[in-house]
Design an enzyme around this catalytic site. Structure first.
Site, mmCIF file in Angstrom:
data_model
loop_
_atom_site.group_PDB
_atom_site.id
_atom_site.type_symbol
_atom_site.label_atom_id
_atom_site.label_comp_id
_atom_site.label_asym_id
_atom_site.label_seq_id
_atom_site.Cartn_x
_atom_site.Cartn_y
_atom_site.Cartn_z
ATOM 1 N N TYR A 121 1.280 -1.057 0.028
ATOM 2 C CA TYR A 121 -0.120 -0.145 0.116
ATOM 3 C C TYR A 121 1.058 1.376 0.221
ATOM 4 O O TYR A 121 1.711 1.552 0.805
ATOM 5 C CB TYR A 121 -0.798 0.258 1.079
ATOM 6 C CG TYR A 121 -1.654 -1.190 1.264
ATOM 7 C CD1 TYR A 121 -1.973 -2.218 0.442
ATOM 8 C CD2 TYR A 121 -2.162 -1.607 2.382
ATOM 9 C CE1 TYR A 121 -3.100 -3.353 0.627
ATOM 10 C CE2 TYR A 121 -3.346 -2.643 2.720
ATOM 11 C CZ TYR A 121 -3.387 -3.746 1.774
ATOM 12 O OH TYR A 121 -4.410 -5.026 1.685
ATOM 13 N N HIS A 145 0.614 -11.723 1.553
ATOM 14 C CA HIS A 145 -0.614 -11.363 0.484
ATOM 15 C C HIS A 145 -1.141 -12.067 -0.573
ATOM 16 O O HIS A 145 -2.463 -12.446 -0.413
ATOM 17 C CB HIS A 145 0.456 -9.753 -0.176
ATOM 18 C CG HIS A 145 -1.042 -8.636 -0.131
ATOM 19 N ND1 HIS A 145 -0.808 -7.495 0.385
ATOM 20 C CD2 HIS A 145 -1.860 -8.526 -0.064
ATOM 21 C CE1 HIS A 145 -1.550 -6.300 -0.615
ATOM 22 N NE2 HIS A 145 -2.568 -7.082 -0.511
ATOM 23 N N SER A 182 -12.902 -5.869 2.432
ATOM 24 C CA SER A 182 -14.076 -5.373 1.846
ATOM 25 C C SER A 182 -14.905 -5.649 2.283
ATOM 26 O O SER A 182 -16.015 -5.844 1.484
ATOM 27 C CB SER A 182 -13.726 -5.845 0.377
ATOM 28 O OG SER A 182 -12.580 -4.751 -0.567
ATOM 29 N N PRO A 183 -15.165 -6.072 3.346
ATOM 30 C CA PRO A 183 -16.396 -6.960 3.771
ATOM 31 C C PRO A 183 -18.006 -5.391 3.551
ATOM 32 O O PRO A 183 -18.637 -6.134 3.764
ATOM 33 C CB PRO A 183 -16.380 -6.310 5.512
ATOM 34 C CG PRO A 183 -15.377 -5.050 5.111
ATOM 35 C CD PRO A 183 -14.091 -4.868 4.341
ATOM 36 N N LEU A 184 -17.558 -4.192 3.292
ATOM 37 C CA LEU A 184 -18.623 -3.018 2.854
ATOM 38 C C LEU A 184 -18.514 -2.902 0.987
ATOM 39 O O LEU A 184 -19.253 -2.155 0.159
ATOM 40 C CB LEU A 184 -18.408 -1.799 3.209
ATOM 41 C CG LEU A 184 -18.766 -1.351 4.506
ATOM 42 C CD1 LEU A 184 -18.548 -0.591 5.417
ATOM 43 C CD2 LEU A 184 -20.456 -2.288 4.877
ATOM 44 N N GLY A 185 -17.921 -4.664 0.233
ATOM 45 C CA GLY A 185 -18.288 -4.206 -1.521
ATOM 46 C C GLY A 185 -17.730 -2.610 -2.191
ATOM 47 O O GLY A 185 -18.241 -2.816 -3.001
ATOM 48 N N GLY A 231 -17.169 0.375 -0.572
ATOM 49 C CA GLY A 231 -18.120 0.729 -0.565
ATOM 50 C C GLY A 231 -19.524 0.770 -1.163
ATOM 51 O O GLY A 231 -20.546 1.351 -1.000
ATOM 52 N N PHE A 232 -19.887 -0.294 -2.052
ATOM 53 C CA PHE A 232 -21.251 -0.095 -2.282
ATOM 54 C C PHE A 232 -22.092 -0.596 -1.618
ATOM 55 O O PHE A 232 -23.301 0.204 -1.915
ATOM 56 C CB PHE A 232 -20.755 -0.866 -3.910
ATOM 57 C CG PHE A 232 -22.095 -1.387 -4.646
ATOM 58 C CD1 PHE A 232 -22.632 -0.113 -5.785
ATOM 59 C CD2 PHE A 232 -23.423 -2.685 -4.098
ATOM 60 C CE1 PHE A 232 -22.967 -0.574 -6.268
ATOM 61 C CE2 PHE A 232 -24.553 -2.951 -5.443
ATOM 62 C CZ PHE A 232 -24.506 -1.091 -6.139
#
Length: 332
Positions: A57, A127, A207-210, A212-213
């Site tokens: 990152y 990773h 990415s538990p919230l997709g 941001g989607f």
């Protein structure tokens, strides 16, 4: 903040962690250092004890940011970071390939410790699995670092179940980190969650919230910046976003009578799947951080969970979750 223990590792962390990636990369311009450090400290002040980063990152910038931000309370948190990409340790230049050779792992960890301003890494992930290096050699290298006290726990990100088992036979894997959310549920059918159940491995969904989607703040008309990885992700094409809004509508329907938000329902659903699942949502905004952490207080009944599962099963998610070249480096 409630806490959870990641599998049989004994590693106790806040029920929700904080994913630092978006502060430095992936979504466009990096957040100014002072603002980013403040947000990390805000998360700690609100009970977060698991902070997730990686050498990739930036590269390097995210680890340096995290190290500076948490230095005053380093002994009260868990730092998770990742090795595995072929990155020049002097220049940060990337080849696009992978490198998990044992001597490279050792050099990477020494550089990480300096950037993170610490004498040990609490949780060190590979990773992505490097097909050129036997998993036994990778696990053996991390085992040696654990014996030396430079690393406390070993983790893997996006491996095949076979690779997970091979690694675990050499050095117990404490945590698996794969993508998992209501719109990415592969781990339920590919054996990953079942292996964690069997082996006592904790699970940290990224990415538990997709991406941001699932917050409901993105729709088919949202413009994505050229530097935002979502602009080249098939699942974020205009057509896919329009079709996938049905899942957001479902979350809104569940959230409204509870006085919650779609993001909180998505995170609460994840935490309800296993007691050793700890999502790591990321954000660059304080009010979103507080919203996300509020998910730990949202109670989903058995009826709620059944309603979500039945309704979600009837919504076909459109588009691959990542570009083809990125997906090619997963599941090895």
């Amino acid at each position: 903040m409630k806490t959870r223990i990641l599998g049989k590792s004994g590693l106790e962390v806040s029920a929700l962690g904080y994913g630092c990636m978006g502060l430095s990369s992936a979504y466009g311009d990096a957040t100014p250092t002072q603002d980013a450090a403040r947000l990390i400290r805000d998360a700690f002040e609100r009970g977060v004890t698991l902070f997730d980063t990686a050498e990739a990152y930036g590269p390097f910038a995210n680890e340096s940011l995290l190290g500076e931000a948490v230095e005053p309370f380093r002994d009260k948190i868990v730092i998770a970071t990742k090795f595995g990409f072929d990155i020049d340790l002097e220049t940060g230049a990337r080849t696009g390939g992978l490198n998990s050779k044992p001597d490279h792992i050792r050099a990477v960890v020494d550089a990480m410790l300096k950037r993170l301003r610490t004498d040990h890494i609490d949780l060190l992930y590979q990773h992505r699995v490097d097909p050129a290096v036997p998993m036994e050699d990778v696990a053996g290298a991390v085992k040696a670092l654990i014996e030396e006290g430079k690393v406390r726990h070993f983790g893997l990100s996006e491996p095949s179940v076979e690779s997970l088992r091979r690694a675990h036979a050499v050095q117990p894997v404490a945590v698996l980190q794969n993508e998992y959310s209501l719109w990415t549920r592969d781990v339920e059918t590919n054996g990953a969650l079942a292996a964690c159940d069997e082996l006592g491995i904790g699970f940290v969904p990224f990415s538990p919230l997709g991406a941001g989607f699932l917050t409901g703040k993105i729709d088919a008309s949202t413009e994505l910046a050229p530097g935002d990885f979502r602009s080249v992700s098939p699942r974020f094409s205009t057509e896919a976003r329009a079709a996938n809004m049905a899942l957001v509508d479902l979350l809104k329907d569940i959230a409204a009578p509870k006085g919650a938000t779609p993001a909180q329902i998505a995170l609460a659903w994840l935490m309800a799947q296993r007691p050793w699942i700890v999502p790591i949502p990321g954000t660059t905004k304080l009010h979103r951080l507080e919203e996300n952490l509020g998910a730990a207080e949202v109670d989903l009944s058995a009826d709620d969970l059944a309603t979500i599962d039945i309704a979600a099963a009837a919504i076909p998610i459109q588009g691959e979750r990542l570009p083809e070249a990125v997906l090619a480096q997963t599941g090895r």
